[in-house]
Design a protein around this motif. Sequence first.
Motif, PDB file in Angstrom:
ATOM      1  N   LEU A 106       0.835  -1.196   0.000  1.00 14.66           N
ATOM      2  CA  LEU A 106       0.000   0.000   0.000  1.00 14.66           C
ATOM      3  C   LEU A 106       0.872   1.249   0.000  1.00 14.66           C
ATOM      4  O   LEU A 106       1.237   1.760   1.067  1.00 14.66           O
ATOM      5  N   PRO A 107       1.237   1.759  -1.174  1.00 15.08           N
ATOM      6  CA  PRO A 107       1.960   3.030  -1.223  1.00 15.08           C
ATOM      7  C   PRO A 107       0.987   4.192  -1.057  1.00 15.08           C
ATOM      8  O   PRO A 107      -0.038   4.263  -1.741  1.00 15.08           O
ATOM      9  N   ILE A 108       1.311   5.098  -0.143  1.00 19.03           N
ATOM     10  CA  ILE A 108       0.438   6.236   0.152  1.00 19.03           C
ATOM     11  C   ILE A 108       1.135   7.500  -0.328  1.00 19.03           C
ATOM     12  O   ILE A 108       2.077   7.973   0.304  1.00 19.03           O
ATOM     13  N   GLY A 109       0.677   8.021  -1.450  1.00 16.63           N
ATOM     14  CA  GLY A 109       1.273   9.222  -2.006  1.00 16.63           C
ATOM     15  C   GLY A 109       0.204  10.241  -2.331  1.00 16.63           C
ATOM     16  O   GLY A 109      -0.706  10.474  -1.538  1.00 16.63           O
ATOM     17  N   THR A 110       0.301  10.845  -3.524  1.00 15.79           N
ATOM     18  CA  THR A 110      -0.712  11.792  -3.968  1.00 15.79           C
ATOM     19  C   THR A 110      -2.086  11.143  -3.977  1.00 15.79           C
ATOM     20  O   THR A 110      -3.095  11.768  -3.663  1.00 15.79           O
ATOM     21  N   GLY A 111      -2.123   9.871  -4.347  1.00 13.14           N
ATOM     22  CA  GLY A 111      -3.332   9.062  -4.266  1.00 13.14           C
ATOM     23  C   GLY A 111      -3.016   7.787  -3.506  1.00 13.14           C
ATOM     24  O   GLY A 111      -1.931   7.634  -2.947  1.00 13.14           O
ATOM     25  N   ILE A 112      -3.965   6.864  -3.480  1.00  5.20           N
ATOM     26  CA  ILE A 112      -3.755   5.575  -2.820  1.00  5.20           C
ATOM     27  C   ILE A 112      -4.276   4.467  -3.726  1.00  5.20           C
ATOM     28  O   ILE A 112      -5.443   4.485  -4.133  1.00  5.20           O
ATOM     29  N   ALA A 113      -3.424   3.526  -4.045  1.00  2.70           N
ATOM     30  CA  ALA A 113      -3.828   2.298  -4.720  1.00  2.70           C
ATOM     31  C   ALA A 113      -3.021   1.171  -4.108  1.00  2.70           C
ATOM     32  O   ALA A 113      -1.900   1.380  -3.629  1.00  2.70           O
ATOM     33  N   GLY A 114      -3.574  -0.025  -4.092  1.00  4.07           N
ATOM     34  CA  GLY A 114      -2.893  -1.149  -3.476  1.00  4.07           C
ATOM     35  C   GLY A 114      -2.509  -2.201  -4.496  1.00  4.07           C
ATOM     36  O   GLY A 114      -3.152  -2.338  -5.535  1.00  4.07           O
TER      37      GLY A 114
END
Length: 338
Positions: free
Chosen positions: A129-137
């Motif tokens: 789960l990378p949490i950046g400008t948005g979130i996608a898993g």
Amino acid sequence: MSSFVVALDVGGTSMKGGLVTSAGEILLTDRRATPREQGPEAVVETIRSFIGDLAARGGGVPAGVGLAVPGLVTADAALYSANIGWRDVPATAFVPLDVPVMLGHDVRTGGLAESVLGAGRTVSDFLFLPIGTGIAGAMIVNGEPYGGASGWGGEIGHIPVFPDGETCACGQVGCLETYASASAVARRYAARVASLAAPAPSGLPLPAAPAAVDGAGTPVTAEQVAALTAAGDPVATQIWGEAVEALALSLTTYTLLLDPSVIVLGGGLAESGPLLSDPLSGRLRELLTFREAPPIRPAALGVSAGMLGAALLGWRAAGNPDAGATWRLDVPKSPGVA
């Protein structure tokens, strides 16, 4: 077979490429801007040029090419990207050479790298789960990224967590991404501070708003909100707590559905370390009342995950599906990667 593949991680603002041998040696890396403001055709042409230049610098024809790209993706085509604007671009259109090529979704490709080389290498089922400008898993199931029936699997950022909450850019209400992405944390803190500074409708005074981090009117970043939270700022603490709650609710749902061995957090917000992981782990344990919560680990590969995953795709395209199995585990520390 040639001794290297071209690996390219394409983002909305920049792309990172490199040459990687079958033994996992990074021969070189380079970066270029993604000219998305010039339209999708310009982006495709820039990718072609970048791949050609990287191959030439390797002194030969690559064994294959691997590309990590955003949007709806199959191994053979980039079907759609709202971020870049392309539709139905075949994989071969990105490559100016007659060599095998394989595409991968950017987050799932990063998850593949974490599975083979990084924080998930000791387990077969986990969530990246990378949490950046948005979130996608990236859902890693039996050691491989799982994209679902049509390639949309892993859009955990658009799981509604607060049914009566804020409207998301996707059109839904209360999405995780609206509360817990880095951009959302910064935006919501700034909005909360502004609301405190505005006169009350009744004319009664409100508590003083916290001072802007870098002076009045300067945009706030999620990193600054994290620092303010650590320092005890009440507004930042509230915004941070709401982000943690949103993450905990979505990860509770994911855990109950897919029972991951571990949850691997990446992206800029995860760089806050225990400030995020400790309360998130605690809240996850509280919500999962009848079972143990999966442990939360930091990602190991950082910003190099996409490029390293693309290298794995490139070797798979070249007919070497076991590439990465013998690569040393300190690849991210190689001089050419940082």
